[in-house]
Write a protein that holds these residues in place. Sequence first.
Motif: not given
Length: 452
Positions: A447-452
């Motif tokens: 989920i964190k990777n969605l903003v990378k």
Amino acid sequence: MIILFLNCGSSSVRYSVYDWARKESLAAGLVERVTMPGTAITHERPGKDKVSFEKECKDHTEAVKLVVDTLINKEYGVINDVKLISAVGHRIVHGGKFAKSVLVDDAVMKELKEISDLAPLHNPAHIMGIEAAQKIIPGVKNICIMDTAFHQTMPDHVFMYALPYEWYTDLKVRRYGFHGSSVLYCAKRAAVLLGKKSNEVNVIVCHIGNGASITAVKEGKCFDTSMGLTPLEGLVMGTRSGDIDPAIPFYVMSKTGVSPDDMYNTLNKGSGVLAVSGKSADRRDVELAAEAGDQRCQLAVDMESYRIKKYIGAYAAALGRVDAVVWTAGVGERGPVIREKALRDLEYMGLEYDHDKNFSALTKNAESEITAPNSKVKSFVIPTDEEIVGVEDIVAILENRYDVHTKYTYIFEDKNYRNKLRDELFAKEIAKKPFLLKAAVNVPENIKNLVK
């Protein structure tokens, strides 16, 4: 194992369906205007369109039948056969002396009927819901989840009122507390976020919705709570007065001729934020009006947040040590203005509020921390999950492994516990609003990777 969970009001039936094997909700909904013209049901399923339609229900039996018929409907249902339902759970607002969830039998029904006067707006409807489920799904086990059970660990000097002792012995007048399943869930999740066992932490749980309460949890058990004999005591709420001078109702009745029933109704349904603001019980509407310069709405915001701050301070003194202040329920989870006003200037007790984190925690789908990194006392926003508490109690009772929460470990006490649906919804939110990650904690890497 499929569990149907019911929360029956005087003219409504809320429901949810949970698949224990898959650990996920299948559906949830509401039947409104039961016993009145225009009865309607709203049925929701994860990832699918909402279904709404009208169907007259003259009583709760017909309303529960409507729920069951909807669940097995070939077009929008979620189960093929009513026989797949292993048990029906019932949220009971006032559970009296019960200290844990219980399987319904004649003795339980007798006790619930005897204490109905303690919650006349709620318990009679719960009883009708149980009787309806017994009729519509004959043979299925019915289990009561008591909203007051978590608070039964309060010591007598805390739950007693300074009133004639016979009122306690003969009439059962004492502090009971409410929102128990919500407080249980949030207190145990706070322990997980703190990296401790639940019996090691002292937390103050602020369940702030239309109904609102604060609970002091000491070493994992309820020590004190703001609601009392009924849900009227304590905080300023949406339409409830909370704490007032008990002489006020008598004074007003003597001056105006208002009847006791009308006074009771005013204190419960015509007071609180609604009465002070003169506009609404919805805090979003009130905050917007306050921001635009409405002085009464600003007064309502100030009164509500001040009462919360006062209780936090009182419970900090009662606990001696506070590890975290937790926010949950509608306003608690999505009301940064109220949270900010209540948490400001608490550095003296070791709590250092973070403005940016607080206003980044604008989601009901993620646990968040809204205090500074070096804050000795943490403050978390934790979306409550009363459903999983009730469902697990029910499953454990069916499997003969249930006990009071102090002797039982819930699945959500595992640090790796995930709520699949909540994670999915949060992923969708941060794809559009990356700032939501600023305060969020315990977020999976994908989920964190969605903003990378």
